[in-house]
Write a protein that holds these residues in place. Structure first.
Motif, PDB file in Angstrom:
ATOM      1  N   VAL A   1       4.124  -0.480  -1.904  1.00 47.49           N
ATOM      2  CA  VAL A   1       3.281   0.040  -2.975  1.00 47.49           C
ATOM      3  C   VAL A   1       1.885  -0.544  -2.779  1.00 47.49           C
ATOM      4  CG1 VAL A   1       2.910   0.188  -5.461  1.00 47.49           C
ATOM      5  CG2 VAL A   1       5.243   0.210  -4.531  1.00 47.49           C
ATOM      6  N   VAL A   2       0.944   0.297  -2.378  1.00 43.06           N
ATOM      7  CA  VAL A   2      -0.424  -0.153  -2.106  1.00 43.06           C
ATOM      8  C   VAL A   2      -1.275   0.144  -3.331  1.00 43.06           C
ATOM      9  CG1 VAL A   2      -2.302  -0.162  -0.431  1.00 43.06           C
ATOM     10  CG2 VAL A   2      -0.010   0.535   0.282  1.00 43.06           C
ATOM     11  N   THR A   3      -2.063  -0.824  -3.769  1.00 41.95           N
ATOM     12  CA  THR A   3      -2.811  -0.653  -5.008  1.00 41.95           C
ATOM     13  C   THR A   3      -4.197  -1.279  -4.919  1.00 41.95           C
ATOM     14  OG1 THR A   3      -2.693  -0.974  -7.412  1.00 41.95           O
ATOM     15  CG2 THR A   3      -1.872  -2.770  -6.040  1.00 41.95           C
ATOM     16  N   GLY A   4      -5.118  -0.749  -5.682  1.00 39.96           N
ATOM     17  CA  GLY A   4      -6.487  -1.253  -5.714  1.00 39.96           C
ATOM     18  C   GLY A   4      -7.317  -0.387  -6.647  1.00 39.96           C
ATOM     19  N   MET A   5      -8.384  -0.961  -7.198  1.00 38.46           N
ATOM     20  CA  MET A   5      -9.250  -0.235  -8.122  1.00 38.46           C
ATOM     21  C   MET A   5     -10.571   0.133  -7.454  1.00 38.46           C
ATOM     22  SD  MET A   5      -8.137   0.543 -11.117  1.00 38.46           S
ATOM     23  CE  MET A   5      -9.701   0.847 -11.939  1.00 38.46           C
ATOM     24  N   GLY A   6     -11.195   1.209  -7.941  1.00 37.33           N
ATOM     25  CA  GLY A   6     -12.516   1.588  -7.453  1.00 37.33           C
ATOM     26  C   GLY A   6     -12.517   1.894  -5.969  1.00 37.33           C
ATOM     27  N   LYS A   7     -13.507   1.342  -5.256  1.00 38.24           N
ATOM     28  CA  LYS A   7     -13.596   1.565  -3.811  1.00 38.24           C
ATOM     29  C   LYS A   7     -12.397   0.970  -3.094  1.00 38.24           C
ATOM     30  CE  LYS A   7     -17.708   3.496  -3.993  1.00 38.24           C
ATOM     31  NZ  LYS A   7     -17.872   3.419  -5.475  1.00 38.24           N
TER      32      LYS A   7
ATOM     33  N   ALA B   1      -2.125   3.309   2.603  1.00 30.48           N
ATOM     34  CA  ALA B   1      -0.790   3.817   2.283  1.00 30.48           C
ATOM     35  C   ALA B   1      -0.444   5.008   3.159  1.00 30.48           C
ATOM     36  CB  ALA B   1      -0.718   4.205   0.807  1.00 30.48           C
ATOM     37  N   SER B   2      -1.414   5.882   3.368  1.00 33.74           N
ATOM     38  CA  SER B   2      -1.200   7.057   4.213  1.00 33.74           C
ATOM     39  C   SER B   2      -0.929   6.654   5.656  1.00 33.74           C
ATOM     40  CB  SER B   2      -2.417   7.981   4.130  1.00 33.74           C
ATOM     41  OG  SER B   2      -2.261   9.099   4.974  1.00 33.74           O
ATOM     42  N   THR B   3      -1.689   5.690   6.158  1.00 31.04           N
ATOM     43  CA  THR B   3      -1.516   5.231   7.539  1.00 31.04           C
ATOM     44  C   THR B   3      -0.152   4.570   7.725  1.00 31.04           C
ATOM     45  OG1 THR B   3      -3.894   4.908   7.831  1.00 31.04           O
ATOM     46  CG2 THR B   3      -2.450   3.741   9.354  1.00 31.04           C
ATOM     47  N   LEU B   4       0.247   3.742   6.766  1.00 36.16           N
ATOM     48  CA  LEU B   4       1.560   3.100   6.843  1.00 36.16           C
ATOM     49  C   LEU B   4       2.667   4.143   6.886  1.00 36.16           C
ATOM     50  CD1 LEU B   4       1.056   0.179   4.295  1.00 36.16           C
ATOM     51  CD2 LEU B   4       1.535  -0.095   6.727  1.00 36.16           C
ATOM     52  N   SER B   5       2.587   5.137   5.999  1.00 32.03           N
ATOM     53  CA  SER B   5       3.634   6.163   5.929  1.00 32.03           C
ATOM     54  C   SER B   5       3.749   6.953   7.223  1.00 32.03           C
ATOM     55  CB  SER B   5       3.354   7.115   4.766  1.00 32.03           C
ATOM     56  OG  SER B   5       3.505   6.460   3.526  1.00 32.03           O
ATOM     57  N   SER B   6       2.610   7.273   7.823  1.00 30.26           N
ATOM     58  CA  SER B   6       2.627   8.100   9.026  1.00 30.26           C
ATOM     59  C   SER B   6       3.014   7.327  10.276  1.00 30.26           C
ATOM     60  CB  SER B   6       1.260   8.760   9.237  1.00 30.26           C
ATOM     61  OG  SER B   6       0.277   7.795   9.549  1.00 30.26           O
ATOM     62  N   THR B   7       3.112   6.001  10.158  1.00 32.67           N
ATOM     63  CA  THR B   7       3.473   5.190  11.325  1.00 32.67           C
ATOM     64  C   THR B   7       4.792   4.458  11.124  1.00 32.67           C
ATOM     65  OG1 THR B   7       2.041   3.401  10.471  1.00 32.67           O
ATOM     66  CG2 THR B   7       1.109   4.871  12.131  1.00 32.67           C
ATOM     67  N   GLY B   8       5.633   4.977  10.216  1.00 29.72           N
ATOM     68  CA  GLY B   8       6.990   4.454  10.107  1.00 29.72           C
ATOM     69  C   GLY B   8       7.257   3.466   9.002  1.00 29.72           C
ATOM     70  N   THR B   9       6.250   3.173   8.169  1.00 29.73           N
ATOM     71  CA  THR B   9       6.444   2.261   7.039  1.00 29.73           C
ATOM     72  C   THR B   9       6.220   3.040   5.746  1.00 29.73           C
ATOM     73  OG1 THR B   9       5.601   0.387   8.349  1.00 29.73           O
ATOM     74  CG2 THR B   9       5.733   0.086   5.963  1.00 29.73           C
ATOM     75  N   PRO B  10       7.281   3.477   5.068  1.00 31.74           N
ATOM     76  CA  PRO B  10       7.116   4.276   3.850  1.00 31.74           C
ATOM     77  C   PRO B  10       6.234   3.574   2.822  1.00 31.74           C
ATOM     78  CG  PRO B  10       9.400   4.266   4.558  1.00 31.74           C
ATOM     79  CD  PRO B  10       8.695   3.250   5.402  1.00 31.74           C
ATOM     80  N   ALA B  11       5.217   4.267   2.342  1.00 28.72           N
ATOM     81  CA  ALA B  11       4.271   3.650   1.409  1.00 28.72           C
ATOM     82  C   ALA B  11       3.713   4.691   0.452  1.00 28.72           C
ATOM     83  CB  ALA B  11       3.129   2.975   2.178  1.00 28.72           C
ATOM     84  N   ILE B  12       3.330   4.232  -0.734  1.00 22.65           N
ATOM     85  CA  ILE B  12       2.668   5.087  -1.719  1.00 22.65           C
ATOM     86  C   ILE B  12       1.500   4.325  -2.324  1.00 22.65           C
ATOM     87  CG2 ILE B  12       4.778   6.343  -2.306  1.00 22.65           C
ATOM     88  CD1 ILE B  12       4.839   4.662  -4.913  1.00 22.65           C
ATOM     89  N   TYR B  13       0.579   5.056  -2.911  1.00 21.66           N
ATOM     90  CA  TYR B  13      -0.529   4.431  -3.639  1.00 21.66           C
ATOM     91  C   TYR B  13      -0.255   4.520  -5.127  1.00 21.66           C
ATOM     92  CZ  TYR B  13      -4.945   3.828  -6.031  1.00 21.66           C
ATOM     93  OH  TYR B  13      -5.909   3.395  -6.901  1.00 21.66           O
ATOM     94  N   VAL B  14      -0.504   3.428  -5.838  1.00 19.03           N
ATOM     95  CA  VAL B  14      -0.387   3.395  -7.296  1.00 19.03           C
ATOM     96  C   VAL B  14      -1.670   2.806  -7.852  1.00 19.03           C
ATOM     97  CG1 VAL B  14       0.804   2.387  -9.277  1.00 19.03           C
ATOM     98  CG2 VAL B  14       2.121   3.205  -7.316  1.00 19.03           C
ATOM     99  N   SER B  15      -2.265   3.489  -8.815  1.00 18.63           N
ATOM    100  CA  SER B  15      -3.489   2.999  -9.444  1.00 18.63           C
ATOM    101  C   SER B  15      -3.158   1.898 -10.447  1.00 18.63           C
ATOM    102  CB  SER B  15      -4.205   4.142 -10.160  1.00 18.63           C
ATOM    103  OG  SER B  15      -5.250   3.635 -10.978  1.00 18.63           O
ATOM    104  N   PRO B  16      -3.814   0.752 -10.363  1.00 16.20           N
ATOM    105  CA  PRO B  16      -3.566  -0.319 -11.338  1.00 16.20           C
ATOM    106  C   PRO B  16      -3.856   0.130 -12.772  1.00 16.20           C
ATOM    107  CG  PRO B  16      -4.826  -1.142  -9.466  1.00 16.20           C
ATOM    108  CD  PRO B  16      -4.805   0.357  -9.352  1.00 16.20           C
ATOM    109  N   ALA B  17      -4.810   1.038 -12.939  1.00 14.45           N
ATOM    110  CA  ALA B  17      -5.187   1.491 -14.274  1.00 14.45           C
ATOM    111  C   ALA B  17      -4.063   2.266 -14.954  1.00 14.45           C
ATOM    112  CB  ALA B  17      -6.439   2.359 -14.198  1.00 14.45           C
ATOM    113  N   GLU B  18      -3.169   2.861 -14.147  1.00 13.51           N
ATOM    114  CA  GLU B  18      -2.095   3.661 -14.709  1.00 13.51           C
ATOM    115  C   GLU B  18      -0.801   2.874 -14.909  1.00 13.51           C
ATOM    116  OE1 GLU B  18      -2.538   6.676 -15.759  1.00 13.51           O
ATOM    117  OE2 GLU B  18      -4.604   6.738 -15.050  1.00 13.51           O
ATOM    118  N   THR B  19      -0.772   1.653 -14.393  1.00 12.14           N
ATOM    119  CA  THR B  19       0.482   0.895 -14.467  1.00 12.14           C
ATOM    120  C   THR B  19       0.852   0.505 -15.893  1.00 12.14           C
ATOM    121  OG1 THR B  19      -0.745  -1.156 -14.011  1.00 12.14           O
ATOM    122  CG2 THR B  19       0.273  -0.015 -12.135  1.00 12.14           C
TER     123      THR B  19
END
Length: 321
Positions: free
Chosen positions: A45-51, A60-78
């Motif tokens: 679960v990759v997360t970060g605010m703003g830039k 997250a996209s790079t990890l997923s496409s190279t064999g490490t399942p990953a998603i992005y989650v916005s801290p503001a929505e948690t």
């Protein structure tokens, strides 16, 4: 315009140096982070605010496409339910340059309650984020490329480079190859390039002209003209082995040398040791061979045929135009 180009070069110099400086910050923590990603039983679960959030999305996209399942989650929505996407087998990768992002606290606290491993990438190794992390990676820079020192520029570039380094190191350790990569990229030109094999494109059967060494030139020309694949002809022996090819160029050269060219035999005209490719190879390899040897046709062979030990078995006699 000169001053504008000079400003661009200044930005390049600062951002390039920021990336190169990361090499001196690498230590055993990087190794541990890669191992943690590889041992992850769930997803990253990759997360970060703003830039930092935008960089986190790309990582997250790079990890997923190279064999490490990953998603992005916005801290503001948690704090509004998105914490539910994080499970016990996950690993959190949190990006915050200053390490004191208010919105990140929910994720950090949740990780501690649930025993979820936390990796952080920060420019402040004394921050609350770094201290709460199981592994903190230093992505600090000496200066931003922004002359005001305000807009995240070199700092986001450094974070992106560190994310790429994590993904590629995990890819390398996992033995992830081009065919694995293709499975995650089935669409577009990249997918076609990596998933298309020779067998998907080759001509076979009656569409390809085939003769024996004793076939006369007149019949060779007739077969080359009538077949779907034109401009080339395969020559096989009595066992079905491909022993040569005849091209339009071979025929023209024979016309200059022979007194009765139409009565010449295929064995007198053919070029021996033809270039071949296996049906299981990627089409890109066939194209490479054709460009390397400046040829317009390439015969497809079955090198694993149990009927012959020779490498030029022509069981699926085929050609590329």
């Amino acid at each position: 315009m000169g001053s504008l180009i000079g400003e661009a070069k200044r930005v390049f110099d600062i951002e390039a140096k920021s990336i190169l400086d990361l090499k001196d910050k690498l230590d055993e923590r990087f190794d541990k982070a890669v191992i943690l990603l590889m041992e992850c039983r769930g997803k990253v679960v990759v997360t970060g605010m703003g830039k930092s959030g935008q960089i986190a999305r790309k990582i997250a996209s790079t990890l997923s496409s190279t064999g490490t399942p990953a998603i992005y989650v916005s801290p503001a929505e948690t704090s509004h339910g998105d914490l539910g996407v994080i499970s016990g087998g996950d690993v959190i990768l949190a990006l915050s340059y200053r390490g004191e992002t208010d919105e990140m606290r929910n994720i950090v606290q949740f990780a501690k309650r649930k025993g979820v491993k936390l990796i952080s990438m920060t420019g402040n190794m004394r921050s609350s984020l770094a201290e709460a992390s199981d592994i903190a990676l230093d992505v600090s820079i000496k200066e931003e490329a922004c002359p005001l020192g305000l807009a995240p520029t070199a700092s986001t570039t450094a974070a992106l480079a560190m994310g790429d380094a994590l993904a590629v190191a995990a890819l390398s350790q996992r033995g992830f190859n081009s065919e694995d990569f293709a499975q995650f990229h089935p669409g577009g030109s990249l997918g076609r390039k990596l998933l298309t094999h020779v067998r998907d494109l080759m001509h076979s059967g009656k569409s390809l002209p085939i003769v024996t060494p004793e076939t006369k030139a007149k019949e060779v020309i007739s077969k080359m003209t009538a077949a779907e694949v034109r401009g080339v002809c395969g020559v096989i022996d009595s066992d079905g082995n491909l022993i040569g090819t005849i091209t339009d160029g071979d025929l023209r050269r024979r016309l200059d040398k022979s007194k009765n060219p139409l009565d010449d035999l295929a064995r007198d005209i053919m070029g021996a040791q033809p270039k071949t490719v296996e049906a299981s190879e990627l089409a890109e390899k066939a194209l490479f061979l054709m460009e390397q040897f400046a040829i317009q046709n390439l015969f497809v062979v079955d090198r694993n045929s149990p009927q012959t030990p020779r490498p030029n078995r022509n069981d699926s006699s085929s050609g590329f135009a």
